[in-house]
Enzyme design. Sequence first.
Site, PDB file in Angstrom:
ATOM      1  N   LYS A  90      16.838   6.411 -28.928  1.00  0.00           N
ATOM      2  CA  LYS A  90      15.641   5.573 -28.756  1.00  0.00           C
ATOM      3  C   LYS A  90      15.354   4.823 -30.054  1.00  0.00           C
ATOM      4  O   LYS A  90      15.455   5.390 -31.146  1.00  0.00           O
ATOM      5  CB  LYS A  90      14.458   6.463 -28.381  1.00  0.00           C
ATOM      6  CG  LYS A  90      13.182   5.691 -28.023  1.00  0.00           C
ATOM      7  CD  LYS A  90      12.077   6.661 -27.660  1.00  0.00           C
ATOM      8  CE  LYS A  90      10.797   5.954 -27.258  1.00  0.00           C
ATOM      9  NZ  LYS A  90       9.722   6.910 -26.918  1.00  0.00           N
ATOM     10  N   SER A 165       7.684   5.964 -22.483  1.00  0.00           N
ATOM     11  CA  SER A 165       8.234   4.862 -23.250  1.00  0.00           C
ATOM     12  C   SER A 165       9.727   4.988 -23.524  1.00  0.00           C
ATOM     13  O   SER A 165      10.363   4.017 -23.915  1.00  0.00           O
ATOM     14  CB  SER A 165       7.491   4.725 -24.573  1.00  0.00           C
ATOM     15  OG  SER A 165       7.714   5.868 -25.385  1.00  0.00           O
ATOM     16  N   SER A 189       6.393  10.654 -22.694  1.00  0.00           N
ATOM     17  CA  SER A 189       7.399   9.596 -22.840  1.00  0.00           C
ATOM     18  C   SER A 189       8.864  10.025 -22.706  1.00  0.00           C
ATOM     19  O   SER A 189       9.748   9.166 -22.653  1.00  0.00           O
ATOM     20  CB  SER A 189       7.210   8.870 -24.169  1.00  0.00           C
ATOM     21  OG  SER A 189       6.166   7.928 -24.068  1.00  0.00           O
TER      22      SER A 189
END
Lengths: 335, 92
Positions: A90, A165, A189
């Site tokens: 990420k 996210s 997330s």
Amino acid sequence: MANPNPPPAPAWESIGALRAAIAERRTTATAVAEACFAAIARDAAAGARSVHAFLALSRERALAQAARVDALAERGDPLPPLAGAPVAVKDVLSTRGVATTCGSKILAGYLPPYDATAVERLEAAGAVILGKTNCDEFAMGSSTENSAYGPTRNPHDLERVPGGSSGGSAAAVAAGQALAALGTDTGGSIRQPAAFCGVVGLLPTYGRVSRYGLAAFASSLDHVGPLTRTPHDAALLLGAIAGYDPLDATSATEPVPDYAAGLGRPVRGLRIGLPREAFAHPGLAPAVRERVQAGVAALGAAGCDLREISLPLNDAAIAVYYVLATAEASSNLAR
Amino acid sequence: MNIEATAQLAQLDLTAEEAAALRRDLEAILDYVGQLNRIDTAGVEPMAQAIVAATPLREDTARAGFTQAEALANAPEAAHGMFAVPKILERG
């Protein structure tokens, strides 16, 4: 509902299977990395119909690491636990020499001079870092639509969001473009995009995984954790990234058990609490309730001791989250 | 709530629509604080952090950090081995 167009599966269904294949010289880490980059390139060529999981690729670094793994296999040396596993990271985690933007134009062009501890440990365990995955800007969002670099789409249905996210990480794994990924979770997330994309997402206990090199959002809630295709792979990844880190004062000093070895244990007799307030919540969608209750029934059939419990402050969780998360974010990101 | 004064302190220029949206968000947060204030916490021990352990200290030995060139590599502008930044205090 069956998906008429399931995303392509990767050539290797799990990290363990891939490692065995590399050890037995049935494939190479280099070939696997190249196959991932080819899958990512095919997706990018689809334009508006692309999944768009990745923001940056670390091709050179990945192929150098793959060559190291292949050299070990060639000599017949023992392979590390994640040998050759193609992993996506990420974009809120720092990667040395690989663009890190947090999904924001503010950081466009930034090349970190250091690796996040979780990234460093993955590589030390033999993983091949493919690149950086899309996310809501500074990990603030739940759909991966709030990225300055455009949305990520759900590989199971391009008309839907992948969640967020960590939506790029979940989508990369679901689309077969990476075998595993790192995500981060402050208020769902990792867990929510894993659910949206049909992959395994694990939120480790607070302090279990170092946050050194993570762009802080809300420090009392931020976690780094794995997204994978199988629970066994999640156990392997967690085993590699967990443990005390002198560079993160909030990391726990507890020893790291062999998580993968614990997976075979029977669940009979485990006591599982079912919070009444969560199941009675008006926001719980009927379809979700049904699936969770099917899971509960499966645990009951496997001999778990199921007990209804009460968490009287359950409804205060959202208020606590929004007060703490926003206050900590404004303090962290004002720097 | 004086949104305009708060915005000025945060160096934000807001349109009327943005100010209205921000007022709604801030009121929601104050409402959350209100919800928390209504919870009876008498007798509940404060929890400052989830991990209660002594802060481990490292050995007090010298170790390599970033070189000056590495530290400045991402600076839009550097001068005399330091970050050069634009003036920020221009408003009266």
